[in-house]
Write a protein that holds these residues in place. Structure first.
Motif, mmCIF file in Angstrom:
data_model
loop_
_atom_site.group_PDB
_atom_site.id
_atom_site.type_symbol
_atom_site.label_atom_id
_atom_site.label_comp_id
_atom_site.label_asym_id
_atom_site.label_seq_id
_atom_site.Cartn_x
_atom_site.Cartn_y
_atom_site.Cartn_z
ATOM 1 N N PHE A 13 0.827 -1.208 0.000
ATOM 2 C CA PHE A 13 0.000 0.000 0.000
ATOM 3 C C PHE A 13 0.860 1.256 0.000
ATOM 4 O O PHE A 13 0.647 2.170 -0.807
ATOM 5 N N SER A 14 1.834 1.331 0.897
ATOM 6 C CA SER A 14 2.669 2.531 1.010
ATOM 7 C C SER A 14 3.570 2.707 -0.204
ATOM 8 O O SER A 14 3.823 3.832 -0.644
ATOM 9 N N ALA A 15 4.061 1.601 -0.781
ATOM 10 C CA ALA A 15 4.912 1.686 -1.966
ATOM 11 C C ALA A 15 4.121 2.189 -3.170
ATOM 12 O O ALA A 15 4.594 3.046 -3.931
ATOM 13 N N VAL A 20 2.858 6.973 -6.711
ATOM 14 C CA VAL A 20 1.920 7.967 -7.249
ATOM 15 C C VAL A 20 2.305 9.371 -6.821
ATOM 16 O O VAL A 20 2.404 10.295 -7.633
ATOM 17 N N VAL A 21 2.555 9.554 -5.526
ATOM 18 C CA VAL A 21 2.886 10.876 -4.984
ATOM 19 C C VAL A 21 4.214 11.394 -5.545
ATOM 20 O O VAL A 21 4.354 12.583 -5.844
ATOM 21 N N LEU A 22 5.183 10.494 -5.694
ATOM 22 C CA LEU A 22 6.521 10.896 -6.134
ATOM 23 C C LEU A 22 6.711 10.831 -7.648
ATOM 24 O O LEU A 22 7.817 11.059 -8.140
ATOM 25 N N SER A 23 5.663 10.526 -8.384
ATOM 26 C CA SER A 23 5.783 10.359 -9.839
ATOM 27 C C SER A 23 6.387 11.574 -10.558
ATOM 28 O O SER A 23 7.226 11.400 -11.450
ATOM 29 N N PRO A 24 6.014 12.833 -10.202
ATOM 30 C CA PRO A 24 6.655 13.976 -10.878
ATOM 31 C C PRO A 24 8.167 14.010 -10.633
ATOM 32 O O PRO A 24 8.955 14.267 -11.555
ATOM 33 N N LEU A 25 8.578 13.738 -9.387
ATOM 34 C CA LEU A 25 9.999 13.705 -9.040
ATOM 35 C C LEU A 25 10.682 12.540 -9.739
ATOM 36 O O LEU A 25 11.814 12.664 -10.227
ATOM 37 N N PHE A 26 9.997 11.418 -9.796
ATOM 38 C CA PHE A 26 10.514 10.208 -10.456
ATOM 39 C C PHE A 26 10.838 10.510 -11.920
ATOM 40 O O PHE A 26 11.925 10.182 -12.408
ATOM 41 N N VAL A 27 9.907 11.164 -12.604
ATOM 42 C CA VAL A 27 10.092 11.488 -14.024
ATOM 43 C C VAL A 27 11.232 12.487 -14.202
ATOM 44 O O VAL A 27 12.081 12.337 -15.098
ATOM 45 N N ALA A 28 11.285 13.507 -13.348
ATOM 46 C CA ALA A 28 12.316 14.544 -13.457
ATOM 47 C C ALA A 28 13.716 13.959 -13.271
ATOM 48 O O ALA A 28 14.634 14.252 -14.048
ATOM 49 N N ILE A 29 13.886 13.119 -12.248
ATOM 50 C CA ILE A 29 15.195 12.510 -11.984
ATOM 51 C C ILE A 29 15.575 11.556 -13.107
ATOM 52 O O ILE A 29 16.742 11.488 -13.517
ATOM 53 N N LEU A 98 10.663 1.150 -4.817
ATOM 54 C CA LEU A 98 9.250 1.023 -4.483
ATOM 55 C C LEU A 98 8.578 0.029 -5.436
ATOM 56 O O LEU A 98 7.628 -0.659 -5.063
ATOM 57 N N LEU A 99 9.093 -0.051 -6.666
ATOM 58 C CA LEU A 99 8.594 -1.041 -7.623
ATOM 59 C C LEU A 99 8.888 -2.455 -7.130
ATOM 60 O O LEU A 99 8.053 -3.351 -7.256
ATOM 61 N N ASN A 100 10.085 -2.649 -6.558
ATOM 62 C CA ASN A 100 10.442 -3.957 -6.007
ATOM 63 C C ASN A 100 9.527 -4.345 -4.846
ATOM 64 O O ASN A 100 9.196 -5.513 -4.659
ATOM 65 N N VAL A 101 9.120 -3.338 -4.064
ATOM 66 C CA VAL A 101 8.218 -3.593 -2.939
ATOM 67 C C VAL A 101 6.847 -4.007 -3.454
ATOM 68 O O VAL A 101 6.248 -4.980 -2.969
ATOM 69 N N VAL A 102 6.330 -3.308 -4.449
ATOM 70 C CA VAL A 102 5.025 -3.645 -5.022
ATOM 71 C C VAL A 102 5.041 -5.049 -5.603
ATOM 72 O O VAL A 102 4.064 -5.796 -5.494
ATOM 73 N N LEU A 103 6.170 -5.434 -6.212
ATOM 74 C CA LEU A 103 6.289 -6.760 -6.811
ATOM 75 C C LEU A 103 6.484 -7.866 -5.772
ATOM 76 O O LEU A 103 6.442 -9.056 -6.108
ATOM 77 N N GLY A 104 6.738 -7.479 -4.526
ATOM 78 C CA GLY A 104 6.865 -8.464 -3.460
ATOM 79 C C GLY A 104 8.273 -8.955 -3.201
ATOM 80 O O GLY A 104 8.471 -9.865 -2.389
ATOM 81 N N ASP A 105 9.263 -8.356 -3.868
ATOM 82 C CA ASP A 105 10.653 -8.789 -3.675
ATOM 83 C C ASP A 105 11.292 -8.138 -2.455
ATOM 84 O O ASP A 105 12.244 -8.677 -1.893
#
Length: 200
Positions: A13-15, A20-29, A98-105
């Protein structure tokens, strides 16, 4: 119940919310690092997870691939880009995990996943860090991160495995926020990151 049900739910849930919340920063970086690293903004590498099962970890790529005249990669300090240094100093290089967390790894909190070739070097005690999912942050990270010795790091990792609780995880999250703000413990005393583990 917390370890087997609440913690995994909280992780996913948190990942997902964080992405979603960090998506603008994610794209910029991603765009900045793509420019700095010849179109390669991400660093993907096999790491040992729970029960030492390998998975592909994803991080922002903070170092370029420059090599010396013999074709050998330059030192970490020489390959660390300016934007990469800032991303690492602010711990923003961890966001893709956070992608690794969503995937369960991975979990939000747990022992940091180390290099695959370290696995055969671990003692039985050190290997206990693989009894739980690795984390983006952990007890060792808020107690020194790369500025502490390997012995201390393994001690904190195993201590966490034996003391997992909701209160402890909340404490680690709060201490992580403080560490990130202070940029504390990112580097070892005489290196850009930390000296390799040699089994001693």
């Amino acid at each position: 119940m917390y370890k087997s049900i609440v913690k995994p739910f909280f992780d996913v849930f948190s990942a997902a919310l964080g992405l979603v919340v960090l998506s603008p920063l994610f794209v910029a970086i991603t765009l900045l690092l793509a420019f700095a690293n010849q179109g390669k903004p991400f660093f993907v590498q096999l790491r040992p997870g729970k029960n030492a099962k390998f998975f592909k970890i994803v991080k922002f790529k903070t170092m370029n691939d420059k090599k010396d005249s013999n074709g050998k990669l330059l030192s970490d300090a020489e390959r660390l880009t300016k934007i990469g240094s800032w991303v690492r100093k602010t711990s923003l290089d961890e966001i893709p995990q956070l992608l690794n967390v969503v995937l369960g790894d991975m979990s939000i909190i747990g022992p940091r996943p180390l290099l695959t070739h370290y696995v055969h070097l671990y003692s039985d005690f050190q290997n206990r860090r693989h009894e739980v999912k690795p984390g983006i942050t952990g007890w060792a990270q808020v107690n020194g991160r790369n500025a502490i010795s390997w012995d201390q790091k393994f001690y904190y990792d195993v201590w966490y495995v034996d003391h997992i609780s909701f209160i402890l995880d909340v404490k680690i999250i709060l201490k992580t926020v403080i560490k990130v703000i202070k940029s504390d413990g990112i580097n070892a005393a005489d290196a850009a990151t930390i000296e390799p583990f040699d089994g001693n």
